[in-house]
Design a protein around this motif. Structure first.
Motif, mmCIF file in Angstrom:
data_model
loop_
_atom_site.group_PDB
_atom_site.id
_atom_site.type_symbol
_atom_site.label_atom_id
_atom_site.label_comp_id
_atom_site.label_asym_id
_atom_site.label_seq_id
_atom_site.Cartn_x
_atom_site.Cartn_y
_atom_site.Cartn_z
ATOM 1 N N GLU A 1 -0.598 -13.017 0.117
ATOM 2 C CA GLU A 1 -0.079 -12.749 -1.216
ATOM 3 C C GLU A 1 0.926 -11.603 -1.125
ATOM 4 N N SER A 2 2.040 -11.737 -1.803
ATOM 5 C CA SER A 2 3.000 -10.646 -1.883
ATOM 6 C C SER A 2 2.672 -9.832 -3.124
ATOM 7 N N CYS A 3 2.067 -8.657 -2.935
ATOM 8 C CA CYS A 3 1.653 -7.849 -4.084
ATOM 9 C C CYS A 3 2.682 -6.776 -4.415
ATOM 10 N N HIS A 4 3.701 -6.665 -3.594
ATOM 11 C CA HIS A 4 4.793 -5.731 -3.824
ATOM 12 C C HIS A 4 5.892 -6.112 -2.846
ATOM 13 N N THR A 5 7.105 -5.641 -3.097
ATOM 14 C CA THR A 5 8.203 -6.010 -2.193
ATOM 15 C C THR A 5 7.931 -5.542 -0.769
ATOM 16 N N GLU A 6 7.128 -4.485 -0.615
ATOM 17 C CA GLU A 6 6.872 -3.951 0.722
ATOM 18 C C GLU A 6 5.416 -4.097 1.141
ATOM 19 N N LEU A 7 4.612 -4.824 0.352
ATOM 20 C CA LEU A 7 3.181 -4.940 0.660
ATOM 21 C C LEU A 7 2.733 -6.392 0.596
ATOM 22 N N VAL A 8 1.766 -6.731 1.439
ATOM 23 C CA VAL A 8 1.142 -8.051 1.386
ATOM 24 C C VAL A 8 -0.376 -7.870 1.387
ATOM 25 N N GLU B 1 -4.138 -3.606 0.709
ATOM 26 C CA GLU B 1 -2.718 -3.906 0.586
ATOM 27 C C GLU B 1 -2.026 -3.344 1.821
ATOM 28 N N ILE B 2 -1.362 -4.226 2.574
ATOM 29 C CA ILE B 2 -0.866 -3.876 3.899
ATOM 30 C C ILE B 2 0.649 -3.723 3.869
ATOM 31 N N SER B 3 1.147 -2.676 4.471
ATOM 32 C CA SER B 3 2.587 -2.446 4.550
ATOM 33 C C SER B 3 3.237 -3.470 5.477
ATOM 34 N N ARG B 4 4.263 -4.132 4.981
ATOM 35 C CA ARG B 4 5.002 -5.097 5.806
ATOM 36 C C ARG B 4 5.610 -4.395 7.027
ATOM 37 N N GLU B 5 6.177 -3.228 6.791
ATOM 38 C CA GLU B 5 6.816 -2.496 7.882
ATOM 39 C C GLU B 5 5.804 -2.153 8.973
#
Length: 526
Positions: free
Chosen positions: A480-487, A437-441
């Protein structure tokens, strides 16, 4: 004048003779009182010093007993915590801290008395009495602890984000697996099927249903191809509240896990994306109906057999009607396609071979398209990519998925074979570990530092462009968007991306950072 002066002198002399004995007696009385007061003060000071000394010794003796009690409590707590299933009470920890504080204050007081004398400390008033009261209070508090430690509960499990369930077979598989678990007669279940068919989605729904309907623990672990026993042990330990205490020997850790899990009831271990046989006994997992049941997902029936799964369930591809429902749902068109375009779209969906991942990915890339010539072109391109067999092999899956990647570059028919910024950013995401799970930021920062966004823009504009790129990749179902801040990237899409990188870019794994590094040339900014 001489007569007057002489008369005054006689008067003064006369008064002096009268007052002198009186003043002498007064001064003698005052001096006597002063001597008596000084003697009394000296006596009182000596008594105070003696009392202070006695009280200090009594406090030190009382504190010595309290410190011994604290030492016994600390040792008892540490012995209990070695099991990994106990933790000290907060009130006990605070009590120990207060004992240490009092010990330091008394030691400091004794040091000052030795260096500065008792008189200096007597000027502090009731400091010694205050310390004495605090020690008495701590002694009383220690008598009312009861148990010094509490059970560590750990976590029951984490609810996972899931996609909707599509297809009758999906619901049947879900209910079948839950019935096997409820029967208390099946200890291990294997779920197998080709990549992208929906095994993980099924397992996530099972995870959430178990957390909703039962009181046991559900331990989720994604195995993938980078599996290690130590990582699995750490994950299970976190769920059950077991502390290895820095132990790194796998066998000792396995023994502690086995002991702890054996004492628990109604736990389910879900291993997602298993690639080869795993000896769970080496990890410390006592698979049984009574304490810990097992569910695995894998692409191989052989893996299910080697792990000795009691029940095996195959996740099959969707039927034509179900495939079209998923395809059409993913399109999310505000305006329905006309009959001619819909007929071709149904044919495109059929080319995906009933594979949910391929259906969602291709439909995502066609979202918003209504022109019939665009759909015809999509059908021709995808049809040319697949082998034409009734079933879809892994090679065909990659070809279908790559169509969605190619559509990221609307100028792909030009003479240039260069990828655009959107494609470069997608390939960059593939350079993270599988199932990470990768941080968008973090991704946006790396897009900027790697020159994957327009370098002529301001920093703020670059950040907004980076997030816009990620939004587009999510919208076309390549991320996939697995969280508002993670893909996250599906492992099949990641495999496809790495195949695209072969011969074009140098990719290596950095063991120190546990993150993939890359050497991707920056796209030219037009």
């Amino acid at each position: 004048m001489v007569y007057v002066y002489s008369g005054k002198s006689k008067v003064v002399k006369m008064l002096s003779r009268i007052l002198e004995p009186i003043l002498t007696k007064v001064w003698e009385s005052i001096l006597s009182k002063l001597v008596e007061q000084t003697a009394d003060n000296a006596h009182n000071n000596l008594k105070s010093i003696k009392d202070f000394e006695l009280n200090l010794k009594a406090l030190q003796k009382k504190l010595k007993s309290l410190s011994a009690k604290a030492s016994d409590v600390e040792e008892q707590i540490k012995n209990s915590e070695l099991s990994g299933r106990k933790k000290r009470k907060r009130e006990v920890e605070e009590w120990l801290e207060e004992v240490r504080s009092i010990e330091n204050q008394v030691v400091e007081l004794g040091t000052q008395v030795e260096s500065e004398g008792f008189i200096v400390r007597l000027m502090d008033g009731g400091f010694l009495a205050k310390l004495n009261d605090e020690v008495d209070s701590l002694v009383v508090q220690s008598q009312n602890f009861g148990e010094l430690v509490l059970d560590v509960c750990g976590s029951r499990g984490d609810k996972l984000l899931t996609n909707g369930m599509v297809g009758e077979a999906f619901h049947e598989n879900l209910e079948t697996i839950l019935k096997h678990l409820e029967s208390r007669q099946v200890s291990s279940i294997g779920v197998y099927g080709m990549g992208g068919v929906g095994k993980t989605t099924l397992a996530k729904h099972i995870n959430n249903r178990l957390l909703q309907d039962s009181q046991g623990r559900v331990i989720w672990f994604t195995v993938s191809q980078e599996f290690s026993v130590t990582t699995l042990q750490d994950k299970i330990a976190r769920y059950i509240g077991l502390d290895f205490g820095g132990e790194d020997n796998e066998d000792i850790r396995a023994a502690r896990l086995h002991t702890t899990l054996s004492q628990m009831k109604n736990s389910v271990l879900i291993l997602d994306d298993v690639w080869e046989n795993i000896d769970l006994s080496k990890a410390g997992c006592p698979i049984s109906v009574e304490c810990c049941r097992l569910i695995i997902t894998t692409r191989s029936l052989e893996v299910c057999r080697r792990i000795c799964c009691q029940k095996v369930i195959q996740v099959k591809n969707l039927h034509c009607l179900e495939a079209w429902e998923l395809f059409n749902e993913t399109l999310r068109n505000d305006i329905e396609l006309d009959s001619s375009a819909e007929e071709i779209a149904r044919s495109v969906a059929k080319l995906c071979g009933g594979l949910p991942l391929a259906i969602v990915t291709v439909a995502g890339s066609m979202r918003g398209e209504r022109a019939i010539h665009t759909w015809r072109n999509a059908y021709v391109e995808i049809k040319d990519r697949v082998s034409g067999n009734d079933g879809m092999g892994d090679g065909d899956v990659y070809k279908v998925l790559k169509y969605s990647f190619d559509r990221l570059n609307r100028n792909r028919h030009s003479q240039s074979n260069e990828f655009n910024a959107l494609q470069h950013c997608f390939l960059y995401c593939a350079l993270y570990h599988e199932d990470e799970e990768i941080s968008r930021e973090c991704l946006v920062r790396e897009f900027i530092s790697g020159g994957l966004v327009d370098e002529r823009k301001t920093r703020r504009a670059q950040i907004e462009q980076g997030h816009s790129i990620l939004d587009k990749l999510v919208n076309v179902c390549l991320l996939e968007s697995c969280h508002t801040e993670l893909v996250k990237m599906h492992d099949l899409l990641r495999s496809m991306a790495l195949k695209i990188c072969e011969g074009k870019y140098m990719v290596r794994a950095d063991d120190k950072s546990s993150k993939m590094k890359k050497d991707i040339a920056s796209p030219s900014q037009n």
